[in-house]
Design a protein around this motif. Structure first.
Motif, PDB file in Angstrom:
ATOM      1  N   ILE A  39      48.397 -53.529  93.248  1.00 42.30           N
ATOM      2  CA  ILE A  39      47.447 -52.743  92.624  1.00 42.30           C
ATOM      3  C   ILE A  39      48.196 -51.486  91.599  1.00 42.30           C
ATOM      4  O   ILE A  39      47.465 -51.189  90.700  1.00 42.30           O
ATOM      5  N   SER A  40      49.034 -50.804  92.337  1.00 40.79           N
ATOM      6  CA  SER A  40      50.006 -50.045  91.905  1.00 40.79           C
ATOM      7  C   SER A  40      50.560 -50.418  90.471  1.00 40.79           C
ATOM      8  O   SER A  40      50.869 -49.765  89.511  1.00 40.79           O
ATOM      9  N   LEU A  77      49.987 -53.044  88.909  1.00 49.31           N
ATOM     10  CA  LEU A  77      48.863 -53.352  87.855  1.00 49.31           C
ATOM     11  C   LEU A  77      48.588 -52.545  86.888  1.00 49.31           C
ATOM     12  O   LEU A  77      48.656 -52.385  85.749  1.00 49.31           O
ATOM     13  N   GLU A  78      48.296 -51.084  87.597  1.00 49.82           N
ATOM     14  CA  GLU A  78      48.053 -49.792  87.035  1.00 49.82           C
ATOM     15  C   GLU A  78      49.198 -49.499  86.139  1.00 49.82           C
ATOM     16  O   GLU A  78      48.983 -48.866  84.918  1.00 49.82           O
ATOM     17  N   PHE A  79      50.554 -49.652  86.661  1.00 52.32           N
ATOM     18  CA  PHE A  79      51.824 -49.201  86.012  1.00 52.32           C
ATOM     19  C   PHE A  79      52.012 -50.139  84.678  1.00 52.32           C
ATOM     20  O   PHE A  79      52.601 -49.485  83.788  1.00 52.32           O
ATOM     21  N   LEU A  80      51.363 -51.356  84.814  1.00 51.13           N
ATOM     22  CA  LEU A  80      51.525 -52.155  83.488  1.00 51.13           C
ATOM     23  C   LEU A  80      50.759 -51.533  82.358  1.00 51.13           C
ATOM     24  O   LEU A  80      51.048 -52.048  81.163  1.00 51.13           O
ATOM     25  N   ASN A  81      49.711 -50.812  82.499  1.00 49.53           N
ATOM     26  CA  ASN A  81      48.936 -50.220  81.372  1.00 49.53           C
ATOM     27  C   ASN A  81      48.223 -51.217  80.616  1.00 49.53           C
ATOM     28  O   ASN A  81      48.326 -51.216  79.357  1.00 49.53           O
ATOM     29  N   VAL A  82      47.658 -52.340  81.344  1.00 50.63           N
ATOM     30  CA  VAL A  82      47.049 -53.210  80.476  1.00 50.63           C
ATOM     31  C   VAL A  82      45.539 -53.006  80.675  1.00 50.63           C
ATOM     32  O   VAL A  82      45.053 -52.605  81.414  1.00 50.63           O
TER      33      VAL A  82
END
Length: 326
Positions: free
Chosen positions: A129-130, A132-137
């Motif tokens: 989940i971190s 996914l946040e890191f991808l900034n999509v």
């Protein structure tokens, strides 16, 4: 207390063994936890090999995540925690009947979540989940990952779907497609087929792929770079191929790609406490609702540590291998 330890670095199946270690006492700000179940993560095995981001002092007890009951607290820690079922991750020595952890890092486990799911609730899912946040999509965007049938890959795919993000899930063999399908994960493509890139492009149509997660390295990194859209982000998460990333400069230059590394420990340490609570809250909600599944391949008594490690390293697993301590 019974513990799985190693006094040299090397092959985990060969160097780990059962030993009787002293009972730890919680220091100020810490608690002691009686372990119920502890998972075997890949990073745990790399630590035993001496090839991870840090080396423990030997002899060392393995393991970094577990679910259990608080049975003692250190100075200045609320005694009301005693008896609570909690998860601790990012700690050391969880492959033992008891271990210590900072009280501030504990995650209380609601009754609706089983011990088996709770034991693996934080490390891999929180990395996912971190990441996914890191991808900034955003909802409606397309992203792509390889090694999609790994523990993080499956969780990342389920989380992306729950947020309305489209994900292409690459696997290295045809059977991996069925493995993902069993978890309700679609958009799976086997790179064993010679025309697999054409299949990916047919899935996304005219939409750009905004971000890619590379858990393989080697030439697989270049495949992802080739599929990314303009100004795409390529994130290095792992190196299953055991080789450096091989990326042609053409894609990097003409698509203006950005390449970043992701190490969950660093990202988590820098994360504001409020954001961490929000993401853990989302994880608990989605696991409790069944949107995110955390299956178990097998559970072994800690005395069977060598067999458990071999099972964890075996290909084609559908879930996590756990150690039983209570």
């Amino acid at each position: 207390m019974r513990s799985a330890i190693h006094d040299v670095f090397g092959d985990p199946a060969a160097v780990l063994y059962l030993a009787d270690m002293p009972l730890p006492e919680p220091a100020a700000g810490d608690v002691r936890i009686r372990t119920i179940l502890s998972p075997i993560h890949n990073h745990d095995l790399w630590t035993v090999r001496g090839a991870y981001g840090y080396k423990p002092v030997l002899p060392a007890i393995g393991g970094s995540e577990a679910v259990g009951f608080v049975d003692a607290v250190g100075p200045d820690v609320d005694k009301a925690l005693i008896g609570k079922r909690v998860v601790a991750a990012g700690v050391h020595g969880t492959w033992a009947e008891q271990f210590t952890a900072p009280a501030a890092s504990l995650v209380p486990v609601p009754d609706v979540i089983s011990d088996e799911a709770a034991a693996q609730l934080i490390a891999m899912p929180f990395s996912a989940i971190s990441l996914l946040e890191f991808l900034n999509v955003e909802r409606g965007d397309w992203i792509i990952q390889n090694a999609a049938n790994g523990a993080v890959g499956k969780t990342l795919a389920m989380l992306a779907h729950s947020r309305g993000i489209h994900m292409i899930n690459l696997v290295r063999r045809d059977g991996g497609i069925d493995e993902l399908s069993a978890f309700g994960i679609g958009n799976a493509v086997s790179t064993a087929a010679p025309d697999w890139k054409e299949k990916v492009r047919a899935m996304i149509g005219d939409a750009p792929i905004r971000a890619a997660v590379d858990s393989v390295g080697g030439v697989a990194s270049n495949d992802l770079a080739d599929l990314l859209g303009e100004n795409g982000l390529l994130v290095s998460f792992g190196t299953a191929a055991g080789k450096p990333m091989q990326i042609a400069s053409r894609a990097v230059i003409f698509k203006q790609l950005t390449i970043k590394g992701f190490w969950g420990i660093k990202v988590s340490a820098a994360m504001p406490a409020e954001e961490r609570r929000r993401l853990i809250g989302e994880l608990i909600t989605r696991v409790a609702s069944g949107e995110v599944k955390l299956p178990v391949e097998a559970a072994y008594d800690i005395a069977e540590i060598a067999e458990a490690v071999k099972s964890s390293l075996a290909p084609g697993k559908t879930g996590k291998v756990l150690l039983k301590l209570l």
